[in-house]
Design a protein around this motif. Structure first.
Motif, PDB file in Angstrom:
ATOM      1  N   GLN A  34      66.242 -39.863 -21.044  1.00  0.00           N
ATOM      2  CA  GLN A  34      66.491 -38.454 -21.321  1.00  0.00           C
ATOM      3  C   GLN A  34      65.174 -37.719 -21.602  1.00  0.00           C
ATOM      4  O   GLN A  34      64.980 -36.586 -21.161  1.00  0.00           O
ATOM      5  CB  GLN A  34      67.451 -38.280 -22.498  1.00  0.00           C
ATOM      6  N   CYS A  35      64.298 -38.376 -22.314  1.00  0.00           N
ATOM      7  CA  CYS A  35      62.982 -37.800 -22.605  1.00  0.00           C
ATOM      8  C   CYS A  35      62.211 -37.577 -21.300  1.00  0.00           C
ATOM      9  O   CYS A  35      61.601 -36.521 -21.097  1.00  0.00           O
ATOM     10  CB  CYS A  35      62.218 -38.740 -23.538  1.00  0.00           C
ATOM     11  N   ILE A  36      62.259 -38.539 -20.408  1.00  0.00           N
ATOM     12  CA  ILE A  36      61.579 -38.421 -19.114  1.00  0.00           C
ATOM     13  C   ILE A  36      62.211 -37.308 -18.285  1.00  0.00           C
ATOM     14  O   ILE A  36      61.506 -36.502 -17.666  1.00  0.00           O
ATOM     15  CB  ILE A  36      61.609 -39.764 -18.364  1.00  0.00           C
ATOM     16  N   ARG A  37      63.539 -37.244 -18.273  1.00  0.00           N
ATOM     17  CA  ARG A  37      64.226 -36.202 -17.494  1.00  0.00           C
ATOM     18  C   ARG A  37      63.817 -34.800 -17.931  1.00  0.00           C
ATOM     19  O   ARG A  37      63.727 -33.884 -17.123  1.00  0.00           O
ATOM     20  CB  ARG A  37      65.734 -36.369 -17.614  1.00  0.00           C
ATOM     21  N   GLU A  38      63.584 -34.638 -19.223  1.00  0.00           N
ATOM     22  CA  GLU A  38      63.170 -33.331 -19.735  1.00  0.00           C
ATOM     23  C   GLU A  38      61.808 -32.908 -19.191  1.00  0.00           C
ATOM     24  O   GLU A  38      61.508 -31.720 -19.125  1.00  0.00           O
ATOM     25  CB  GLU A  38      63.103 -33.354 -21.262  1.00  0.00           C
ATOM     26  N   LYS A  39      60.983 -33.861 -18.812  1.00  0.00           N
ATOM     27  CA  LYS A  39      59.626 -33.572 -18.339  1.00  0.00           C
ATOM     28  C   LYS A  39      59.499 -33.609 -16.818  1.00  0.00           C
ATOM     29  O   LYS A  39      58.414 -33.441 -16.286  1.00  0.00           O
ATOM     30  CB  LYS A  39      58.631 -34.582 -18.934  1.00  0.00           C
ATOM     31  N   MET A  40      60.588 -33.806 -16.103  1.00  0.00           N
ATOM     32  CA  MET A  40      60.515 -33.950 -14.652  1.00  0.00           C
ATOM     33  C   MET A  40      59.944 -32.711 -13.967  1.00  0.00           C
ATOM     34  O   MET A  40      59.341 -32.829 -12.900  1.00  0.00           O
ATOM     35  CB  MET A  40      61.882 -34.289 -14.062  1.00  0.00           C
ATOM     36  N   ASP A  41      60.081 -31.551 -14.566  1.00  0.00           N
ATOM     37  CA  ASP A  41      59.547 -30.347 -13.932  1.00  0.00           C
ATOM     38  C   ASP A  41      58.021 -30.292 -13.965  1.00  0.00           C
ATOM     39  O   ASP A  41      57.417 -29.553 -13.190  1.00  0.00           O
ATOM     40  CB  ASP A  41      60.138 -29.092 -14.573  1.00  0.00           C
ATOM     41  N   VAL A  42      57.382 -31.079 -14.828  1.00  0.00           N
ATOM     42  CA  VAL A  42      55.918 -31.089 -14.896  1.00  0.00           C
ATOM     43  C   VAL A  42      55.303 -32.378 -14.365  1.00  0.00           C
ATOM     44  O   VAL A  42      54.093 -32.550 -14.390  1.00  0.00           O
ATOM     45  CB  VAL A  42      55.419 -30.829 -16.343  1.00  0.00           C
ATOM     46  N   ILE A  43      56.131 -33.292 -13.863  1.00  0.00           N
ATOM     47  CA  ILE A  43      55.638 -34.544 -13.290  1.00  0.00           C
ATOM     48  C   ILE A  43      55.640 -34.415 -11.770  1.00  0.00           C
ATOM     49  O   ILE A  43      56.662 -34.101 -11.174  1.00  0.00           O
ATOM     50  CB  ILE A  43      56.507 -35.746 -13.723  1.00  0.00           C
ATOM     51  N   ASP A  44      54.493 -34.652 -11.160  1.00  0.00           N
ATOM     52  CA  ASP A  44      54.367 -34.605  -9.713  1.00  0.00           C
ATOM     53  C   ASP A  44      54.688 -35.993  -9.160  1.00  0.00           C
ATOM     54  O   ASP A  44      53.903 -36.925  -9.307  1.00  0.00           O
ATOM     55  CB  ASP A  44      52.953 -34.180  -9.314  1.00  0.00           C
ATOM     56  N   LEU A  45      55.843 -36.135  -8.533  1.00  0.00           N
ATOM     57  CA  LEU A  45      56.274 -37.430  -8.020  1.00  0.00           C
ATOM     58  C   LEU A  45      55.443 -37.900  -6.832  1.00  0.00           C
ATOM     59  O   LEU A  45      55.462 -39.085  -6.503  1.00  0.00           O
ATOM     60  CB  LEU A  45      57.759 -37.378  -7.647  1.00  0.00           C
ATOM     61  N   GLU A  46      54.725 -36.990  -6.195  1.00  0.00           N
ATOM     62  CA  GLU A  46      53.865 -37.356  -5.067  1.00  0.00           C
ATOM     63  C   GLU A  46      52.536 -37.948  -5.540  1.00  0.00           C
ATOM     64  O   GLU A  46      51.853 -38.625  -4.787  1.00  0.00           O
ATOM     65  CB  GLU A  46      53.598 -36.127  -4.184  1.00  0.00           C
ATOM     66  N   ASP A  47      52.193 -37.696  -6.776  1.00  0.00           N
ATOM     67  CA  ASP A  47      50.935 -38.186  -7.330  1.00  0.00           C
ATOM     68  C   ASP A  47      51.100 -39.634  -7.789  1.00  0.00           C
ATOM     69  O   ASP A  47      52.179 -40.047  -8.220  1.00  0.00           O
ATOM     70  CB  ASP A  47      50.522 -37.303  -8.509  1.00  0.00           C
ATOM     71  N   ASP A  48      50.027 -40.408  -7.713  1.00  0.00           N
ATOM     72  CA  ASP A  48      50.065 -41.814  -8.132  1.00  0.00           C
ATOM     73  C   ASP A  48      49.989 -41.981  -9.642  1.00  0.00           C
ATOM     74  O   ASP A  48      50.280 -43.054 -10.163  1.00  0.00           O
ATOM     75  CB  ASP A  48      48.918 -42.596  -7.490  1.00  0.00           C
ATOM     76  N   THR A  49      49.579 -40.943 -10.337  1.00  0.00           N
ATOM     77  CA  THR A  49      49.432 -41.022 -11.788  1.00  0.00           C
ATOM     78  C   THR A  49      50.149 -39.848 -12.445  1.00  0.00           C
ATOM     79  O   THR A  49      50.460 -38.862 -11.799  1.00  0.00           O
ATOM     80  CB  THR A  49      47.940 -40.984 -12.197  1.00  0.00           C
ATOM     81  N   ILE A  50      50.373 -40.009 -13.723  1.00  0.00           N
ATOM     82  CA  ILE A  50      50.951 -38.926 -14.530  1.00  0.00           C
ATOM     83  C   ILE A  50      49.871 -38.489 -15.505  1.00  0.00           C
ATOM     84  O   ILE A  50      49.219 -39.326 -16.144  1.00  0.00           O
ATOM     85  CB  ILE A  50      52.213 -39.397 -15.279  1.00  0.00           C
ATOM     86  N   ASP A  51      49.691 -37.197 -15.616  1.00  0.00           N
ATOM     87  CA  ASP A  51      48.671 -36.638 -16.498  1.00  0.00           C
ATOM     88  C   ASP A  51      48.858 -37.170 -17.918  1.00  0.00           C
ATOM     89  O   ASP A  51      49.979 -37.221 -18.442  1.00  0.00           O
ATOM     90  CB  ASP A  51      48.777 -35.116 -16.471  1.00  0.00           C
ATOM     91  N   ALA A  52      47.751 -37.545 -18.541  1.00  0.00           N
ATOM     92  CA  ALA A  52      47.785 -38.104 -19.899  1.00  0.00           C
ATOM     93  C   ALA A  52      48.405 -37.136 -20.897  1.00  0.00           C
ATOM     94  O   ALA A  52      49.104 -37.552 -21.825  1.00  0.00           O
ATOM     95  CB  ALA A  52      46.385 -38.498 -20.342  1.00  0.00           C
ATOM     96  N   GLU A  53      48.177 -35.845 -20.708  1.00  0.00           N
ATOM     97  CA  GLU A  53      48.751 -34.848 -21.615  1.00  0.00           C
ATOM     98  C   GLU A  53      50.272 -34.875 -21.563  1.00  0.00           C
ATOM     99  O   GLU A  53      50.941 -34.761 -22.590  1.00  0.00           O
ATOM    100  CB  GLU A  53      48.236 -33.460 -21.242  1.00  0.00           C
ATOM    101  N   VAL A  54      50.828 -35.040 -20.362  1.00  0.00           N
ATOM    102  CA  VAL A  54      52.278 -35.119 -20.202  1.00  0.00           C
ATOM    103  C   VAL A  54      52.790 -36.389 -20.868  1.00  0.00           C
ATOM    104  O   VAL A  54      53.779 -36.363 -21.614  1.00  0.00           O
ATOM    105  CB  VAL A  54      52.687 -35.072 -18.711  1.00  0.00           C
TER     106      VAL A  54
END
Length: 76
Positions: A34-54
């Motif tokens: 649920q926590c991850i779902r809340e952040k899906m709008d700021v996670i770029d699924l095409e990118d290999d990494t997730i920003d540390a701030e996120v």
């Protein structure tokens, strides 16, 4: 799973009396999802990494545990 400072594990333990390990694992996983779902709008699924701030902003809160627990208990 990163826990927010407000998480009261003793309360979670009392609220989950009678749960087996698999039940607790499912509760924790769902609260985390649920926590991850809340952040899906700021996670770029095409990118290999997730920003540390996120990543640093994602933590399961006590409210998330309680909400997930309530929905888990109410499901048949």
């Amino acid at each position: 799973m990163k826990l927010a400072d407000d998480v009261d594990l003793e309360r979670v333990g009392k609220d989950t009396h009678g749960f087996v390990g698999a039940d607790l694992a499912a509760l924790c996983s769902e609260a985390d999802f649920q926590c991850i779902r809340e952040k899906m709008d700021v996670i770029d699924l095409e990118d290999d990494t997730i920003d540390a701030e996120v990543l640093n902003s994602m933590a399961v809160t006590n409210e998330r545990f309680q909400t997930t627990l309530a929905s888990t208990i109410l499901q048949p």
